[in-house]
Design a protein around this motif. Sequence first.
Motif, PDB file in Angstrom:
ATOM      1  N   GLY A   1       0.812  -1.213   0.000  1.00 45.50           N
ATOM      2  CA  GLY A   1       0.000   0.000   0.000  1.00 45.50           C
ATOM      3  C   GLY A   1       0.845   1.262   0.000  1.00 45.50           C
ATOM      4  O   GLY A   1       0.519   2.243  -0.674  1.00 45.50           O
ATOM      5  N   ALA A   2       1.952   1.244   0.731  1.00 45.58           N
ATOM      6  CA  ALA A   2       2.836   2.412   0.773  1.00 45.58           C
ATOM      7  C   ALA A   2       3.433   2.686  -0.606  1.00 45.58           C
ATOM      8  O   ALA A   2       3.579   3.849  -1.010  1.00 45.58           O
ATOM      9  CB  ALA A   2       3.943   2.202   1.800  1.00 45.58           C
ATOM     10  N   GLY A   3       3.764   1.629  -1.335  1.00 50.74           N
ATOM     11  CA  GLY A   3       4.270   1.809  -2.702  1.00 50.74           C
ATOM     12  C   GLY A   3       3.235   2.469  -3.596  1.00 50.74           C
ATOM     13  O   GLY A   3       3.561   3.345  -4.403  1.00 50.74           O
TER      14      GLY A   3
ATOM     15  N   ILE B   1      -6.200   6.011  -6.967  1.00 51.18           N
ATOM     16  CA  ILE B   1      -4.949   5.692  -6.278  1.00 51.18           C
ATOM     17  C   ILE B   1      -5.033   6.100  -4.804  1.00 51.18           C
ATOM     18  O   ILE B   1      -4.574   5.375  -3.924  1.00 51.18           O
ATOM     19  CB  ILE B   1      -3.750   6.396  -6.949  1.00 51.18           C
ATOM     20  N   ALA B   2      -5.619   7.254  -4.514  1.00 52.86           N
ATOM     21  CA  ALA B   2      -5.713   7.742  -3.134  1.00 52.86           C
ATOM     22  C   ALA B   2      -6.467   6.766  -2.242  1.00 52.86           C
ATOM     23  O   ALA B   2      -6.148   6.612  -1.062  1.00 52.86           O
ATOM     24  CB  ALA B   2      -6.380   9.112  -3.101  1.00 52.86           C
ATOM     25  N   LYS B   3      -7.447   6.084  -2.801  1.00 50.70           N
ATOM     26  CA  LYS B   3      -8.229   5.158  -1.991  1.00 50.70           C
ATOM     27  C   LYS B   3      -7.381   3.996  -1.479  1.00 50.70           C
ATOM     28  O   LYS B   3      -7.778   3.310  -0.549  1.00 50.70           O
ATOM     29  CB  LYS B   3      -9.426   4.636  -2.777  1.00 50.70           C
ATOM     30  N   ASP B   4      -6.200   3.795  -2.029  1.00 48.87           N
ATOM     31  CA  ASP B   4      -5.344   2.707  -1.565  1.00 48.87           C
ATOM     32  C   ASP B   4      -4.744   2.963  -0.190  1.00 48.87           C
ATOM     33  O   ASP B   4      -4.044   2.114   0.351  1.00 48.87           O
ATOM     34  CB  ASP B   4      -4.240   2.429  -2.593  1.00 48.87           C
ATOM     35  N   VAL B   5      -5.061   4.115   0.384  1.00 47.32           N
ATOM     36  CA  VAL B   5      -4.628   4.383   1.749  1.00 47.32           C
ATOM     37  C   VAL B   5      -5.193   3.321   2.698  1.00 47.32           C
ATOM     38  O   VAL B   5      -4.593   2.998   3.711  1.00 47.32           O
ATOM     39  CB  VAL B   5      -5.005   5.820   2.187  1.00 47.32           C
ATOM     40  N   TRP B   6      -6.333   2.743   2.349  1.00 38.09           N
ATOM     41  CA  TRP B   6      -6.912   1.700   3.200  1.00 38.09           C
ATOM     42  C   TRP B   6      -6.009   0.467   3.272  1.00 38.09           C
ATOM     43  O   TRP B   6      -6.028  -0.250   4.268  1.00 38.09           O
ATOM     44  CB  TRP B   6      -8.318   1.324   2.748  1.00 38.09           C
TER      45      TRP B   6
END
Length: 162
Positions: free
Chosen positions: A86-88, A114-119
Amino acid sequence: MNLTHAPLRVATGAYILNSGITKLGADAATAEQLHGFASTAYPFLSGQQPASFTKKVAIAEIAVGSALLTPKVPSAVAGLALAGFGAGLLGLYARVPGLRQPGSIRPSEAGVPIAKDVWLVGAGATLSLQGFFNGARRAGRRTAAKIGSAKDAAVDALPIGH
């Protein structure tokens, strides 16, 4: 694996595993697009061939998804893999122009996917921390039990009444 981690591990693991399997069959245009996007955020990737890069990403996604879906993999380990993955992806969000509103960390319309991948980072951190602290607690209880047994054995060995 803690049973309460199962829903989170299954949901994220299945999604990521499917993404990796799908990328294994990527055509040349898709590989070029994925490689170009990643190379914009991470310039050191520009020297790789797009097809090779896409295959490596696919294998990494399959590994992370499989780790999450495998009950024998400790939650702390699976969570670290998920948080790193997720950090990548969030690195892409932070570095690729046009994904954020000007002067803000808020996503542009193009940045929302892409921003939603913060989860993924949050889910991975939760699994890692709970897995680590649950393991440390169990180890502490085992150690306390051993100390208690050793104390009882020492007391039993004392010559009482002499």
